[in-house]
Design an enzyme around this catalytic site. Structure first.
Site, short mmCIF file in Angstrom:
data_model
loop_
_atom_site.label_atom_id
_atom_site.label_comp_id
_atom_site.label_asym_id
_atom_site.label_seq_id
_atom_site.Cartn_x
_atom_site.Cartn_y
_atom_site.Cartn_z
N GLU A 90 0.83 -1.21 0.00
CA GLU A 90 0.00 0.00 0.00
C GLU A 90 0.86 1.26 0.00
O GLU A 90 0.38 2.33 0.36
CB GLU A 90 -0.97 0.03 1.19
CG GLU A 90 -1.68 -1.27 1.48
CD GLU A 90 -2.58 -1.77 0.34
OE1 GLU A 90 -2.71 -1.06 -0.66
OE2 GLU A 90 -3.17 -2.86 0.49
N ASP A 93 -1.18 -0.71 -10.28
CA ASP A 93 -1.41 -2.13 -10.07
C ASP A 93 -1.40 -2.81 -11.43
O ASP A 93 -2.08 -2.37 -12.37
CB ASP A 93 -2.77 -2.37 -9.40
CG ASP A 93 -2.76 -2.01 -7.92
OD1 ASP A 93 -1.68 -1.98 -7.33
OD2 ASP A 93 -3.85 -1.75 -7.38
N ASP A 138 -4.92 -6.92 2.49
CA ASP A 138 -6.11 -7.09 1.65
C ASP A 138 -7.38 -7.21 2.48
O ASP A 138 -8.45 -6.74 2.05
CB ASP A 138 -5.96 -8.34 0.78
CG ASP A 138 -4.67 -8.35 0.01
OD1 ASP A 138 -4.68 -7.87 -1.13
OD2 ASP A 138 -3.65 -8.82 0.55
#
Length: 571
Positions: free
Chosen positions: A190, A378, A489
């Site tokens: 992150e 991503d 997650d």
């Protein structure tokens, strides 16, 4: 002379889903990412290799994703998944043909060929090894592979420094074993960073305040040379919004870290790279290029002629429609035109090149030196969310390779060619909404940290016992369960409601398994014998949660290097 450097950074990640469901949440996530993102990306790299082009992309593959891609269960299941999709496409083709819909019949045939081609590529070009294929492009100089936290644990909120150390050390060791060299860079999970300071757990009953190591210390100790953050952290700005002020635990964390950071007087730019304490280099994400590729509203992926993500043909869930002018009305979607979409990809790649050149030229004029534009995404954006994305990357690489105004480079390339000239201190933060920890600690998911913190402390205690034999085997499986529970997650999926029920089931399951295994390991270490039911539980855990077959419990036992005093981090 080029106007500057362009660095594309791709973050490839999937939480551990093998043996944990299929659809809509589970292994289908992994199969979709492989067929829609990773194989098309490898195909784009292969075509560039044949053309003699080395785009020097910086590609992160998280260790937990690589573990799954190398698992025989994935390799067999992936082929079955693609063959099933090809069969659904064949059935759609027959249906459309019977209805006299010739255009849709052709699209179904396109899908049938596409999934069949994926099986051929996976079996014969990749040798059933997606990670091995990425390694071949690294060995040939097209990309630089970097690592991430072993299971994508959220470093700033981890309850013990030993847990952060284990995430980093396991990441480095597994990367070296799989890809043949030590990783020079890391994508922090992150993009979350925390400096060293006197810290207090933001969840649970522990009121102790204790000195924490800064994230960069763990990186430097393990040979990591660089990492990435969001642009607001380079500039020294505060988090956006007021959520951290409304949630008391976040507000206290913020106030503690803010005491050690003063906003900089000097100008900082996301087109520069900087050293931070311990000599690690930090790069920042460029906001302008981010919007053009991320946004479905104002960016390229939202073009009406690109493939619509949400409208699907059941039962195969294949997509036959374009986004169309009325984006919100699924009933108004028009049939997809792959030829028109392909034309747009080339146009958008050319537009992106011009944006990059303009941004870098402007910075060169201001700074009188070449800067680096870091475009971070991503990997799963390209192909899954934006179907045409992998082809966009191919066009981008080819266009930049022939443009004398740009130099494509990896993170390691920049450090070798132009070492950072200035040292700075970074504030705490992430690339999440608001720029702080809001997404990963809030009213909806704070309970996960209250369960995780005691487990992390217990793992440290267990690792210090010096267990051997069966007790060691049990303790290693407990470590796997803890690693899987640490994945960021779960908090993300709870906060965004994208797979809330799945995350709320997965996280406590791993904690419960850890707690039982840790208790069993201590009893066996003390001389007890397990009964048949306990042995069966251990075997079930070992089959169900099987990443990282070789674990070193010393990662959790003691810190490799002493803690630097918090004063050393004051700006």
């Amino acid at each position: 002379m080029p106007v500057g450097r362009f660095m594309l950074v791709l973050h490839s990640h999937m939480p551990y889903v093998l043996s944990h469901g299929k659809s809509p949440h589970g292994t289908d996530w992994l199969f979709e990412a492989a067929v829609e993102c990773y194989l098309p990306l490898l195909d784009a790299l292969d075509r560039m290799r044949q053309a003699g082009v080395k785009p020097r992309w910086t590609v992160n593959m998280t260790p937990i994703l690589a573990e799954q891609l190398d698992d025989p269960a994935f390799q067999e299941g992936f082929i079955e998944y693609c063959e099933e999709k090809a069969e659904f496409a064949r059935q759609d083709r027959e249906l459309f043909e019977a209805q006299g819909e010739l255009w849709m019949t052709g699209l179904a045939a396109m899908w049938e060929r596409w999934f069949t081609k994926a099986v051929i590529q996976f079996k014969h070009q990749c040798g059933r090894s997606i990670t091995g294929s990425f390694k071949s492009f690294q060995d040939d100089g097209l990309i630089e592979l970097i690592t991430c936290g072993a299971t994508h644990g959220y470093f700033p909120l981890a309850g013990t420094d030993e847990s952060v150390q284990a995430q980093v050390k396991l990441a480095v060791s597994s990367h070296k074993k799989r890809f043949g060299s030590d990783p020079r860079g890391i994508w922090l999970p992150e993009c979350a960073y925390r400096p060293g300071y006197s810290w207090k757990a933001p969840a649970g009953d522990d009121e102790a305040v204790w000195d924490r190591k800064g994230v960069e210390q763990f990186l430097a100790e393990n040979g990591i040379e660089y990492f990435f953050v969001d642009s607001h952290m380079i500039r020294g700005g505060e988090p956006l919004g007021t959520y951290w002020q409304k949630f008391p635990q976040l507000a206290e964390l913020f106030s503690r870290s803010k005491e050690l950071f003063s906003p900089p007087d000097e100008y900082r730019s996301e087109y520069e790279h900087y050293l931070i304490p311990e000599g690690v280099t930090v790069f920042a994400r460029d906001p302008q290029s981010t919007v053009k590729v991320w946004s479905g509203d104002v960016g390229y992926p939202g073009n009406p002629f690109y493939l619509e993500f949400h409208k699907q043909q059941y039962p195969g869930r294949l997509r036959y429609w374009r986004i169309s002018e009325d984006k919100s009305n699924l009933g108004a979607k028009q049939p997809y035109d792959p030829w028109r979409a392909h034309e747009l990809v080339a146009e958008h790649a050319a537009d992106f090149v011009n944006i990059v050149k303009g941004t870098l030229a402007q910075y060169k004029g201001q700074a009188n030196r070449e800067g680096t534009l870091v475009a971070m995404y991503d990997t799963e954006l390209f192909g899954h969310w934006w179907w045409e994305g992998p082809e966009f990357l191919y066009e981008l690489g080819m266009k930049m390779a022939s443009d004398p105004d740009l130099q494509m480079c990896s993170g390691g390339d920049v450090i070798d060619q132009d070492p950072a000239r200035h040292m700075i201190h970074l504030p705490e933060g992430s690339w999440g909404e608001g720029g702080y920890h809001n997404v990963w600690l809030n009213e909806d998911n704070h309970w996960t940290w209250a369960m995780l913190y005691p487990a992390q402390k217990w793992m440290r205690h267990l690792a210090r016992l010096g267990v051997t034999g069966l007790a060691q085997e049990i303790a290693e499986q407990a470590a796997r369960e803890l690693l899987l529970a640490e994945a960021s997650d779960w908090q993300f999926l709870i906060s965004t409601f994208s797979a809330k029920d799945y995350a709320e089931a997965r996280f406590p399951d791993h904690i419960d398994r850890f707690n039982r295994l840790a208790e069993m390991a201590e009893r066996v270490h003390g001389g007890a014998t397990l009964n048949e039911e306990e042995l069966e539980f251990l075997r079930d855990c070992q089959v169900k949660d099987a990443p990282f077959p070789e674990l070193d419990l010393s990662y959790w036992a003691h810190l490799d290097h002493p803690l630097r005093p918090p004063e050393a981090y004051r700006s």
